[in-house]
Design a protein around this motif. Sequence first.
Motif, PDB file in Angstrom:
ATOM      1  N   LEU A 131       0.839  -1.207   0.000  1.00  0.00           N
ATOM      2  CA  LEU A 131       0.000   0.000   0.000  1.00  0.00           C
ATOM      3  C   LEU A 131       0.873   1.255   0.000  1.00  0.00           C
ATOM      4  CD1 LEU A 131      -2.790   1.310   0.216  1.00  0.00           C
ATOM      5  CD2 LEU A 131      -2.604   1.128   2.720  1.00  0.00           C
ATOM      6  N   LYS A 134       2.219   1.858  -3.432  1.00  0.00           N
ATOM      7  CA  LYS A 134       1.195   2.379  -4.357  1.00  0.00           C
ATOM      8  C   LYS A 134       0.889   3.854  -4.087  1.00  0.00           C
ATOM      9  CE  LYS A 134      -0.971  -2.140  -5.042  1.00  0.00           C
ATOM     10  NZ  LYS A 134      -2.110  -3.028  -4.724  1.00  0.00           N
ATOM     11  N   ILE A 135       0.881   4.244  -2.796  1.00  0.00           N
ATOM     12  CA  ILE A 135       0.594   5.651  -2.465  1.00  0.00           C
ATOM     13  C   ILE A 135       1.707   6.562  -2.972  1.00  0.00           C
ATOM     14  CG2 ILE A 135       0.380   7.291  -0.549  1.00  0.00           C
ATOM     15  CD1 ILE A 135      -1.003   5.065   1.038  1.00  0.00           C
ATOM     16  N   SER A 138       1.745   6.745  -6.766  1.00  0.00           N
ATOM     17  CA  SER A 138       0.660   7.581  -7.290  1.00  0.00           C
ATOM     18  C   SER A 138       1.006   9.062  -7.159  1.00  0.00           C
ATOM     19  CB  SER A 138      -0.641   7.293  -6.524  1.00  0.00           C
ATOM     20  OG  SER A 138      -1.017   5.945  -6.681  1.00  0.00           O
TER      21      SER A 138
END
Length: 325
Positions: A131, A134-135, A138
């Motif tokens: 996670l 991915k953060i 992004s």
Amino acid sequence: MNIFKYIMFNFSRMIILIILVCIVTFTLVVNSPIDPIRQYIGEGNTVSIEQRGEIEKYWGLDESKIDRFINWSSNLLKGDLGESLIFRKSVISVISERAINSLFLMVSAFILSGMVGYILGLIMGKYRDSLLDKIIKSICITFTATPTFWVGILMLIIFSVKLKIFPIGFSVPIGITTDNINILEKIHHAILPIITLTLVFVPNVAMHTRSKTIEVLQSDYVLFAIAKGESEKSILKNHIFKNTVLPAVTIQFGSFSEIFGGSVLAESVFSYPGLGSTVVQAGLGGDIPLLLGTTIITAIFVFMGNFIADILHMAMNPMIREEKV
């Protein structure tokens, strides 16, 4: 080839580059549709034909383009870049005043974006597909696709207009000269432009370091080290760091020209008096000597950035040193 010959070889390349930059820039500037006299007197003002002729004669605009280039080149060889038409003083003094501000912005953003980007890249590579990865990924993709001026305007709205933490622009408070403020006030005015440039250039190093870290972690020698029971700290120090820091340095030094281009936009948004805003003023005002001077200084700056990257490569990697020297 020894190190002295290598340095002289690169120095000769820089001379050739400067000559080409001078020729191309001069050709583009003198053939641009901008009328320097019209820009100088202003759109609402008029001058007689005789007055216009006197101004052309004073600035040397009545001579042929070839004569102007020869005169300008001769003065350049003597270290004279001419006189700025906008600031009414020598180009060298204008550039030296503005270059200090720009160098402070660019060097700060260069160091911060390199360090933050490298650390974020290591974290993303280590925790691939998590996670956290991915953060961060992004956020990096978002800033990669975001123009510098838009990030600058966003910073102004949030931190200057809404929160009133930082000044809305300029390098000094309004109504106060540079000599009357201390270093802390100068840094306070430079923080938002530095953050803007850093946010824009962090993704470049971070994404590259992420892919390189994943590649190293999946390599046979790292899998063998893990099988031997080598600690994570040892793997990070002996394998990941050694194999990822050099490409990150290459990427960061290769972005010298992009950082300068970003500083042009950041300085314009924050009304920060640096080389970037000077280039814009010179271009819009038809100030040919100042535009040519800043272009040459910029070319030297970018070339030196790439040259330093080469030297660091040679210092950090013996194989590259043996190949080039």
